[in-house]
Design a protein around this motif. Structure first.
Motif, PDB file in Angstrom:
ATOM      1  N   UNK A  18       0.832  -1.205   0.000  1.00 47.27           N
ATOM      2  CA  UNK A  18       0.000   0.000   0.000  1.00 47.27           C
ATOM      3  C   UNK A  18       0.866   1.256   0.000  1.00 47.27           C
ATOM      4  N   UNK A  19       1.954   1.229   0.755  1.00 50.83           N
ATOM      5  CA  UNK A  19       2.859   2.386   0.763  1.00 50.83           C
ATOM      6  C   UNK A  19       3.421   2.620  -0.632  1.00 50.83           C
ATOM      7  N   UNK A  20       3.864   1.567  -1.282  1.00 53.43           N
ATOM      8  CA  UNK A  20       4.448   1.694  -2.615  1.00 53.43           C
ATOM      9  C   UNK A  20       3.422   2.152  -3.650  1.00 53.43           C
ATOM     10  N   UNK A  21       2.185   1.691  -3.520  1.00 50.60           N
ATOM     11  CA  UNK A  21       1.181   1.977  -4.543  1.00 50.60           C
ATOM     12  C   UNK A  21       0.264   3.151  -4.229  1.00 50.60           C
ATOM     13  N   UNK A  22       0.087   3.490  -2.979  1.00 53.44           N
ATOM     14  CA  UNK A  22      -0.834   4.566  -2.624  1.00 53.44           C
ATOM     15  C   UNK A  22      -0.073   5.801  -2.139  1.00 53.44           C
ATOM     16  N   UNK A  23       0.677   5.649  -1.069  1.00 57.29           N
ATOM     17  CA  UNK A  23       1.363   6.813  -0.490  1.00 57.29           C
ATOM     18  C   UNK A  23       2.339   7.429  -1.487  1.00 57.29           C
ATOM     19  N   UNK A  24       3.052   6.598  -2.208  1.00 55.25           N
ATOM     20  CA  UNK A  24       4.027   7.118  -3.169  1.00 55.25           C
ATOM     21  C   UNK A  24       3.382   7.681  -4.426  1.00 55.25           C
ATOM     22  N   UNK A  25       2.090   7.434  -4.620  1.00 57.56           N
ATOM     23  CA  UNK A  25       1.387   7.965  -5.789  1.00 57.56           C
ATOM     24  C   UNK A  25       0.865   9.384  -5.557  1.00 57.56           C
ATOM     25  N   UNK A  26       0.889   9.842  -4.315  1.00 58.16           N
ATOM     26  CA  UNK A  26       0.400  11.192  -4.022  1.00 58.16           C
ATOM     27  C   UNK A  26       1.309  12.244  -4.646  1.00 58.16           C
ATOM     28  N   UNK A  27       0.699  13.278  -5.126  1.00 60.78           N
ATOM     29  CA  UNK A  27       1.422  14.395  -5.734  1.00 60.78           C
ATOM     30  C   UNK A  27       2.144  15.166  -4.627  1.00 60.78           C
ATOM     31  N   UNK A  28       3.476  15.088  -4.608  1.00 54.16           N
ATOM     32  CA  UNK A  28       4.271  15.718  -3.548  1.00 54.16           C
ATOM     33  C   UNK A  28       4.230  17.249  -3.626  1.00 54.16           C
TER      34      UNK A  28
END
Length: 78
Positions: A18-28
């Motif tokens: 989930x971290x790799x696919x969701x959190x990292x997909x957020x626009x920084x």
């Protein structure tokens, strides 16, 4: 100005995915993302509970908790 996002997890395979696919997909450029490993930072479990987190992995965006799949309930991490 970036909005706050906190991704809580416990290091289990569901959480890591989930971290790799969701959190990292957020626009920084829109979100200041903090990753919190509750298995290693048990002192932050109370914070997660106060934010409405019931299980991990969970993403809290602007104070609103979103539960992703089910890795572990917070009681299991205490």
């Amino acid at each position: 100005m970036s909005k706050k996002a906190v991704f809580y997890h416990a290091g289990c395979p569901v959480c890591v995915e989930a971290e790799q696919n969701v959190a990292n997909a957020l626009d920084r450029s829109r979100y200041n993302v903090e990753i919190v490993h509750l298995g290693q930072q048990k002192g932050r479990i109370t914070e997660a509970e106060a934010a409405g987190v019931k299980s991990v992995p969970a993403l809290v965006l602007e104070g609103q908790p979103f539960h992703i799949n089910f890795g572990a309930g917070l009681d299991a991490l205490k």
